[in-house]
Design a protein around this motif. Structure first.
Motif, short mmCIF file in Angstrom:
data_model
loop_
_atom_site.label_atom_id
_atom_site.label_comp_id
_atom_site.label_asym_id
_atom_site.label_seq_id
_atom_site.Cartn_x
_atom_site.Cartn_y
_atom_site.Cartn_z
N ASP A 188 51.51 46.83 43.45
CA ASP A 188 51.53 45.39 43.18
C ASP A 188 50.49 44.62 43.98
O ASP A 188 49.92 43.65 43.48
CB ASP A 188 52.92 44.81 43.47
CG ASP A 188 53.94 45.22 42.42
OD1 ASP A 188 53.55 45.63 41.30
OD2 ASP A 188 55.15 45.14 42.72
N ASP A 189 50.23 45.02 45.24
CA ASP A 189 49.27 44.25 46.04
C ASP A 189 47.86 44.36 45.46
O ASP A 189 47.10 43.39 45.51
CB ASP A 189 49.31 44.65 47.51
CG ASP A 189 49.09 46.12 47.77
OD1 ASP A 189 49.42 46.95 46.90
OD2 ASP A 189 48.63 46.47 48.88
N ARG A 226 45.75 29.00 35.43
CA ARG A 226 46.30 30.17 36.14
C ARG A 226 45.65 31.45 35.62
O ARG A 226 45.26 31.55 34.47
CB ARG A 226 47.81 30.25 35.95
CG ARG A 226 48.54 29.04 36.53
CD ARG A 226 50.03 29.18 36.35
NE ARG A 226 50.56 30.41 36.93
CZ ARG A 226 51.13 30.50 38.11
NH1 ARG A 226 51.26 29.43 38.85
NH2 ARG A 226 51.59 31.64 38.56
N SER A 227 45.57 32.45 36.49
CA SER A 227 45.05 33.74 36.08
C SER A 227 45.91 34.34 34.98
O SER A 227 47.14 34.33 35.06
CB SER A 227 45.02 34.70 37.27
OG SER A 227 44.60 35.99 36.86
N SER A 271 44.06 39.87 40.27
CA SER A 271 44.34 38.66 39.49
C SER A 271 43.52 37.47 39.96
O SER A 271 43.38 36.48 39.23
CB SER A 271 45.84 38.32 39.53
OG SER A 271 46.20 37.82 40.80
N THR A 272 42.94 37.54 41.16
CA THR A 272 42.12 36.46 41.67
C THR A 272 40.64 36.85 41.80
O THR A 272 39.85 36.10 42.34
CB THR A 272 42.63 35.97 43.04
OG1 THR A 272 42.57 37.06 43.97
CG2 THR A 272 44.06 35.45 42.93
N ARG A 327 47.81 42.04 42.42
CA ARG A 327 47.69 40.64 42.86
C ARG A 327 46.25 40.31 43.25
O ARG A 327 45.72 39.25 42.90
CB ARG A 327 48.63 40.35 44.03
CG ARG A 327 50.04 40.00 43.63
CD ARG A 327 50.87 39.48 44.79
NE ARG A 327 50.90 40.37 45.94
CZ ARG A 327 51.72 41.42 46.07
NH1 ARG A 327 52.57 41.71 45.11
NH2 ARG A 327 51.70 42.16 47.15
#
Length: 137
Positions: free
Chosen positions: A13-14, A36-37, A20-21, A17
């Motif tokens: 998950d990290d 938002r992404s 996603s940016t 995340r």
């Protein structure tokens, strides 16, 4: 060697995340929706590798979304570290494949990007991978 036809593994998950940016993700058509992404895990595939011989997975991440791939290959990222604390060590750029080389620097295996414009070697130093000047090698 990681190639587009290689099956991937579920990314932590990290890492998802972080992606996603990522600027390349956000710059995709549809990468941002309503401010938002719009990134989803299906936009990439993860290839678990052990770059630093610590017995734990590091990750070569290959773009799969239409804006992260093209006739010149896919966008690639390299993450190192434990699940929950993985860190980006290379936003490697576009290549058709990434190969782990036997040589090591800073405890990490060198990487070779097989790119349309020619192969590029990445070497780990000071916490990140950087390209190697072939003339200096």
């Amino acid at each position: 060697m990681a190639r587009a036809e290689t099956s991937g593994a579920t990314l932590p998950d990290d890492i998802l995340r972080g992606l996603s940016t990522d600027a390349r993700v956000l710059d995709c058509g549809g990468g941002v929706v309503a401010g938002r992404s719009a990134f989803e895990g299906t936009w990439v595939v993860g290839h678990p590798v052990d770059l630093d011989a610590d017995g734990r997975d590091d990750w070569l991440v290959e773009g799969r979304h239409r804006c992260l791939t093209g006739t010149d290959g896919a966008d690639w990222w390299v993450y190192s570290g434990d699940t929950g604390s993985a860190r980006l060590v290379a936003a490697a750029g576009r290549a058709q494949a990434v190969e782990m080389l036997p040589e090591r620097h800073g405890g990490f295996r060198d990487l070779q990007l097989q790119a349309k414009q020619g192969d590029l070697t990445l070497r780990y130093a000071a916490g990140a991978y950087t390209s190697v000047d072939p003339a200096a090698d």
